[in-house]
Design an enzyme around this catalytic site. Structure first.
Site, PDB file in Angstrom:
ATOM      1  CD  GLU A 502       6.020 -51.372 -16.133  1.00 55.09           C
ATOM      2  OE1 GLU A 502       5.752 -51.312 -17.492  1.00 55.09           O
ATOM      3  OE2 GLU A 502       7.387 -50.481 -16.869  1.00 55.09           O
TER       4      GLU A 502
HETATM    5  C1  FAD Z   1      10.307 -48.297  -7.089  1.00 54.45           C
HETATM    6  C2  FAD Z   1       9.608 -47.647  -7.661  1.00 54.45           C
HETATM    7  C3  FAD Z   1      10.342 -47.524  -8.788  1.00 54.45           C
HETATM    8  C4  FAD Z   1       8.897 -46.704  -9.814  1.00 54.45           C
HETATM    9  N1  FAD Z   1      10.374 -46.280 -10.842  1.00 54.45           N
HETATM   10  C5  FAD Z   1       9.414 -45.246 -11.279  1.00 54.45           C
HETATM   11  C6  FAD Z   1      10.031 -44.427 -12.360  1.00 54.45           C
HETATM   12  O1  FAD Z   1      11.774 -44.797 -13.157  1.00 54.45           O
HETATM   13  N2  FAD Z   1       9.681 -43.407 -13.609  1.00 54.45           N
HETATM   14  C7  FAD Z   1       8.694 -42.888 -12.591  1.00 54.45           C
HETATM   15  O2  FAD Z   1       7.899 -41.910 -13.417  1.00 54.45           O
HETATM   16  N3  FAD Z   1       8.082 -43.047 -12.131  1.00 54.45           N
HETATM   17  C8  FAD Z   1       8.092 -44.369 -11.208  1.00 54.45           C
HETATM   18  N4  FAD Z   1       7.542 -45.044  -9.813  1.00 54.45           N
HETATM   19  C9  FAD Z   1       6.524 -43.979  -9.466  1.00 54.45           C
HETATM   20  C10 FAD Z   1       5.323 -45.107  -9.519  1.00 54.45           C
HETATM   21  O3  FAD Z   1       4.810 -45.901 -11.090  1.00 54.45           O
HETATM   22  C11 FAD Z   1       3.977 -44.064  -9.427  1.00 54.45           C
HETATM   23  O4  FAD Z   1       4.151 -44.501  -7.691  1.00 54.45           O
HETATM   24  C12 FAD Z   1       2.849 -45.224  -9.230  1.00 54.45           C
HETATM   25  O5  FAD Z   1       2.560 -44.161 -10.736  1.00 54.45           O
HETATM   26  C13 FAD Z   1       1.937 -44.770  -8.024  1.00 54.45           C
HETATM   27  O6  FAD Z   1       1.228 -43.096  -7.929  1.00 54.45           O
HETATM   28  P1  FAD Z   1       1.734 -43.039  -6.403  1.00 54.45           P
HETATM   29  O7  FAD Z   1       2.760 -43.206  -5.530  1.00 54.45           O
HETATM   30  O8  FAD Z   1       1.747 -41.482  -6.338  1.00 54.45           O
HETATM   31  O9  FAD Z   1       0.228 -44.146  -5.811  1.00 54.45           O
HETATM   32  P2  FAD Z   1      -1.128 -42.318  -5.950  1.00 54.45           P
HETATM   33  O10 FAD Z   1      -1.107 -42.362  -7.301  1.00 54.45           O
HETATM   34  O11 FAD Z   1      -1.087 -42.195  -4.234  1.00 54.45           O
HETATM   35  O12 FAD Z   1      -2.224 -44.470  -5.345  1.00 54.45           O
HETATM   36  C14 FAD Z   1      -1.944 -44.811  -4.282  1.00 54.45           C
HETATM   37  C15 FAD Z   1      -3.609 -46.207  -3.855  1.00 54.45           C
HETATM   38  O13 FAD Z   1      -4.329 -45.144  -5.050  1.00 54.45           O
HETATM   39  C16 FAD Z   1      -4.865 -45.771  -6.077  1.00 54.45           C
HETATM   40  N5  FAD Z   1      -5.298 -44.795  -7.518  1.00 54.45           N
HETATM   41  C17 FAD Z   1      -4.735 -43.823  -8.284  1.00 54.45           C
HETATM   42  N6  FAD Z   1      -6.717 -43.521  -8.193  1.00 54.45           N
HETATM   43  C18 FAD Z   1      -7.396 -44.646  -8.632  1.00 54.45           C
HETATM   44  C19 FAD Z   1      -8.465 -44.005  -8.765  1.00 54.45           C
HETATM   45  N7  FAD Z   1      -8.922 -43.332  -9.255  1.00 54.45           N
HETATM   46  N8  FAD Z   1      -9.197 -45.880  -8.630  1.00 54.45           N
HETATM   47  C20 FAD Z   1      -8.757 -46.428  -8.005  1.00 54.45           C
HETATM   48  N9  FAD Z   1      -7.609 -46.603  -7.386  1.00 54.45           N
HETATM   49  C21 FAD Z   1      -6.577 -45.278  -6.961  1.00 54.45           C
HETATM   50  C22 FAD Z   1      -3.298 -46.488  -6.290  1.00 54.45           C
HETATM   51  O14 FAD Z   1      -3.659 -47.735  -7.315  1.00 54.45           O
HETATM   52  C23 FAD Z   1      -2.847 -46.722  -5.258  1.00 54.45           C
HETATM   53  O15 FAD Z   1      -2.783 -47.887  -4.544  1.00 54.45           O
HETATM   54  C24 FAD Z   1       8.361 -45.896  -8.560  1.00 54.45           C
HETATM   55  C25 FAD Z   1       8.170 -45.949  -7.883  1.00 54.45           C
HETATM   56  C26 FAD Z   1       7.982 -47.125  -6.824  1.00 54.45           C
HETATM   57  C27 FAD Z   1       7.675 -47.769  -6.351  1.00 54.45           C
END
Ligand code: FAD
Length: 801
Positions: A502
């Site tokens: 989220e």
């Molecule tokens: C267990 C689990 C359940 C989930 N359930 C769902 C679900 O039901 N439906 C769904 O759609 N998604 C789901 N997700 C996805 C989740 O919402 C994403 O993992 C999350 O949005 C982060 O995306 P990412 O993991 O690709 O990280 P990335 O986007 O690659 O981010 C990596 C890091 O970079 C940071 N970052 C990115 N952009 C910036 C910025 N501009 N400034 C500073 N920092 C930044 C982030 O904070 C993070 O720390 C789930 C994820 C997990 C792990």
């Protein structure tokens, strides 16, 4: 006359202060009256210097004070330059920023919060029906949950799945007319809190259908037909929902998704219909491997103009039954070993009719706004509920453990080194639950508090992580060795999940909270920006000069409150909260000025100075947490039992705000402004200190030995019976240990006096009875306590594999 220019400048200052509000009504007549008085009293002294000053003054009055002239001379020329300074935004960012409503966050942002408004706000309590559900169905579910067995089986047992579905846990937010429970946000949050104190896996399973996903989207945007069909099926668990937004190359930047749908004609149930050919590749989707109904976000394109509008319709949300040919959802991820269903899903050229779009074809392309709007409220309920329940569970268990576990001959909770993390656990648990309750209350009052939801999502999960880590350190090896006796391993593993989902916390803290706050909560910024973008001179003029006046008055206030250690602020109540309200008032004024200076000096480039915006987010968030803490204390009757928790929470929050703002000023590119503001806002004599050792000790002691404060702090969780090897066993042992405190003290005193040998206490019990030091009953209490203490500190071991 020497005082004349001073007075002239003073009037100009006042004019600027009140410009836009009372200027023409009293400052201008006052200036004219003063000139007339000076002139008629001593016309000869009307020297050229004074006349010159007054001419400048009069010019300023006219240029700044008469809106028509000001717009013509100043604003019209400033506007084009300002329009380029304001940060450029993509449509996706703009929609995200505009989502939801503004609430108490606007007061905190203004520098002049109206605390009476906060205190008058009524958090609607849970209804009798909701309480009954919490005390019966929810308690029963908790009794059915065996977290360790779920860990071993990597799934909830079938009877738990059946119970969750049949008792309505999957339809908490669905109205009763559709067969759901129709519960409030407060009740939903409490249910999630209770279940999560027992099993994270079960809590996630209950949380997901009641968070952003098919049910919520249907409730707000679905067509009547879609609601009538799906909501009853979702409410009783016939449909298991999942919502798929995230992709391999679109995580935090979800708007960059490549999943797409092409509007076309195709065959559906034997007929040719207008539909979409969907191609998607999503990952991390909770419940996807077991879902029967997939909420899917994709970009819709209409290259052949079949809908008669634009070719690129943008993000759209649809509901796809997972038995539709081509839907793939048969693989799963393993999220840190926490057993709940999560996995990828994909599809290629899957044809579905257009009425699968949530809200029908007229909602095509509105998906992003729908998602952002729902997140504005939803983020404030589920994860805060999990954090609140998790923190209460840890507090309850760790209080018992630190009372029972003895090293160097005394309970470890007596060591100052342990009291430090214990106090943090207790203090933060009070704060987390205060913010959880207040935010759910706001959602129940009809708010969709976008900024506050982001604050509680990020800061409650972050503080929960501190609570869990502190507890890990206190339990030592007992927290590390997994098994049915371990009370922390599950929460420890699950923490990064709450941090990431989220809106990952780093992104939320660095970009979203202040970015959205500055634009939505600021009394003038959003108006200035939208007026500048639209080229509306009159609106821009009103906003800009109102803004200038507000900066002058808030700066005066912030400096006065800084110099007076906040004593010039008027608290809304006398008593123990008064000083904290004063400090919060002061912090709000200082925050307002710091954010104004950051925005004015960095303009649009502030968006990329994330270290600075993160500190502003810290300050705004801790102001919210402090106000929630004060409100909780007042609403719960300002009892002596909770006073130390309130004091710790507020002092910690104000110290955090001060740290964040001072670090911001230290790193402001304009060194002159940074240094001068630091001296004015935080002079050395009025800096807030962190919670004192004495205060921390008070909290730590309140968590030990099953005091009333510990019980009150943890009322919302499930307390298992003594047969439970985790918390239940600790609770039972604590009872025995507390009952044996007095006789054990007698034994120790007798040993010190030389009446008993310094052997292990179990070896001298009979002698103590013979010598009349202990009664037979007391001997049994000591023996029972030793036995249960010994059982409670055991950890699990397994056959070598
Ligand atoms: C267990 C689990 C359940 C989930 N359930 C769902 C679900 O039901 N439906 C769904 O759609 N998604 C789901 N997700 C996805 C989740 O919402 C994403 O993992 C999350 O949005 C982060 O995306 P990412 O993991 O690709 O990280 P990335 O986007 O690659 O981010 C990596 C890091 O970079 C940071 N970052 C990115 N952009 C910036 C910025 N501009 N400034 C500073 N920092 C930044 C982030 O904070 C993070 O720390 C789930 C994820 C997990 C792990």
């Amino acid at each position: 006359m020497s005082y004349l220019p001073v007075l002239g400048l003073l009037l100009l200052f006042i004019a600027l202060l009140y410009q836009g509000r009372a200027f023409l009504s009293w400052v201008l007549p006052l200036g004219i009256a003063f000139i007339y008085w000076r002139f008629s009293e001593d016309p000869e002294s009307w020297g050229t210097g004074t006349a010159g000053l007054f001419a400048i003054y009069a010019l300023c009055v006219v240029v700044f004070g008469v809106p028509f002239i000001r717009r013509l001379v100043l604003t019209r020329n400033i506007l084009p330059a300002m329009a380029t300074i304001f940060p450029k935004m993509s449509e996706t960012e703009r929609v995200a920023l505009e989502a939801g409503t503004v609430w108490w966050d606007a007061d905190l942002f203004s520098g002049r919060p109206d605390f009476q408004k906060l205190l008058d706000f009524q958090v609607t309590p849970t209804s009798a029906e909701e309480r009954s559900f919490l005390e019966n169905e929810c308690e029963e579910l908790c009794r059915m949950l065996d977290a360790w067995q779920i860990h071993l089986d990597h799934d909830l047992p079938q009877n738990v799945w059946d119970f969750i579905k049949s008792k309505g846990f999957m339809g908490l937010i669905i109205p009763t007319e559709y067969g759901g429970k129709g519960f409030s946000a407060q009740a939903t949050s409490e249910i999630i809190a209770k279940v999560s104190s027992r099993s994270v896996s079960a809590a996630v399973t209950v949380m997901v259908p009641n968070s952003l996903g098919p049910a919520e989207l249907l409730l707000h945007y679905g067509t009547q037909e879609q609601r009538d069909h799906y909501l009853p099926r979702l409410a009783d668990g016939r449909e298991i929902p999942a919502f798929a937004l995230t992709e391999p190359n679109a995580g935090s930047d979800a708007g960059a998704m490549t999943s797409h749908g092409i509007v076309c004609k195709g065959q559906w149930e034997g007929e040719e219909v207008l539909g979409m050919r969907l191609t998607w590749n999503k990952r991390y989707i909770t419940l996807a491997p077991v879902a029967t109904l997939l909420g899917l976000a994709f970009k819709l394109q209409d290259p052949d103009g079949l809908l008669g509008g634009e070719e690129d319709l943008d993000i759209t949300c649809a509901l796809i039954p997972t038995d539709t040919p081509g839907v793939v959802h048969d693989r799963q991820h393993d999220p840190l070993g926490v057993p709940f269903f999560n996995g990828p899903t994909s599809g290629e050229d899957v044809f579905v009719p257009l009425d699968f779009i949530i809200g029908g074809v007229e909602r095509a392309g509105h998906g992003w706004r729908m998602l952002m709007d729902c997140l504005s409220a939803g983020r404030g309920v589920s994860l805060p509920g999990m954090s609140g329940g998790g923190a209460q569970g840890v507090t309850r268990g760790i209080g018992a453990y630190a009372s029972i576990r003895e090293q160097f001959g005394i309970p470890i909770g007596q060591f100052e080194g342990i009291q430090e993390p214990l106090a943090r656990i207790g203090g933060l648990t009070y704060v987390i639950n205060a913010a959880r309750t207040l935010t759910a209350g706001a959602v129940d009052a009809g708010e969709k508090p976008a900024v506050i939801s982001a604050i509680v999502k990020a800061y409650l999960t972050e503080n929960m992580r501190i609570v869990v880590n502190d507890a890990m350190d206190i339990t030592g090896g007992a927290g590390i060795c997994l098994g049915p006796r371990n009370i922390l391993g599950q929460a420890y593993h699950a923490m990064p999940i709450s941090i990431t989902v989220e809106g990952a916390n780093i992104l939320t803290r660095n970009m979203i909270i202040f970015g959205q706050g500055a634009i939505r909560c600021h009394p003038y910024a959003f108006e200035e920006m939208s007026a500048a973008w639209e080229g509306d001179v009159a609106r821009f003029d009103r906003a800009l000069f109102g803004h200038v006046g507000s900066i002058f008055s808030t700066f005066t206030r912030a400096a006065a409150l800084g110099a007076s250690c906040a004593r010039l602020a008027t608290p809304p109540l006398p008593g123990p909260t008064a000083r904290h309200f004063q400090q919060l008032s002061r912090m709000s004024a200082a925050f307002n000025i710091c954010s104004e200076v950051a925005m004015a000096t960095l303009g649009g480039s502030l968006k990329f100075r994330e270290r600075l915006t993160a500190r502003l987010a810290d300050a705004l968030s801790w102001m919210y947490l402090s106000s929630a803490t004060l409100k909780r204390f007042v609403d719960e009757g300002q009892t002596e039992r909770d006073r130390a928790f309130m004091e710790w929470g507020c002092t910690h929050a104000h110290h955090e705000i001060q740290r964040a703002l001072m670090e911001l000023l230290d790193n402001l590119p304009s060194r002159f402004l940074g240094v001068s503001l630091k001296v004015k806002l935080f002079p050395w004599w009025s800096r807030v200190q962190p919670p004192s050792d004495r205060l921390s000790q008070k909290i730590a002691k309140a968590l030990l030995d099953d005091g009333e404060a510990r019980r009150h702090l943890t009322t919302e969780i499930h307390i298992p019976g003594p047969e439970d090897l985790g918390l239940g066993r600790l609770e039972a042992a604590l009872d025995h240990v507390v009952a044996a405190r007095a006789p054990r003290k007698k034994l120790k005193e007798a040993q010190r006096a030389g009446a008993l040998p310094r052997n292990d206490e179990l070896d001298i019990l009979d002698e103590a009875v013979t010598l009349g030091i202990l009664s037979e009953i007391e001997k049994n209490l000591v023996a029972e306590a030793a036995k249960s203490r010994d059982a409670a500190v055991q950890v699990d071991d397994f056959e070598r594999s």
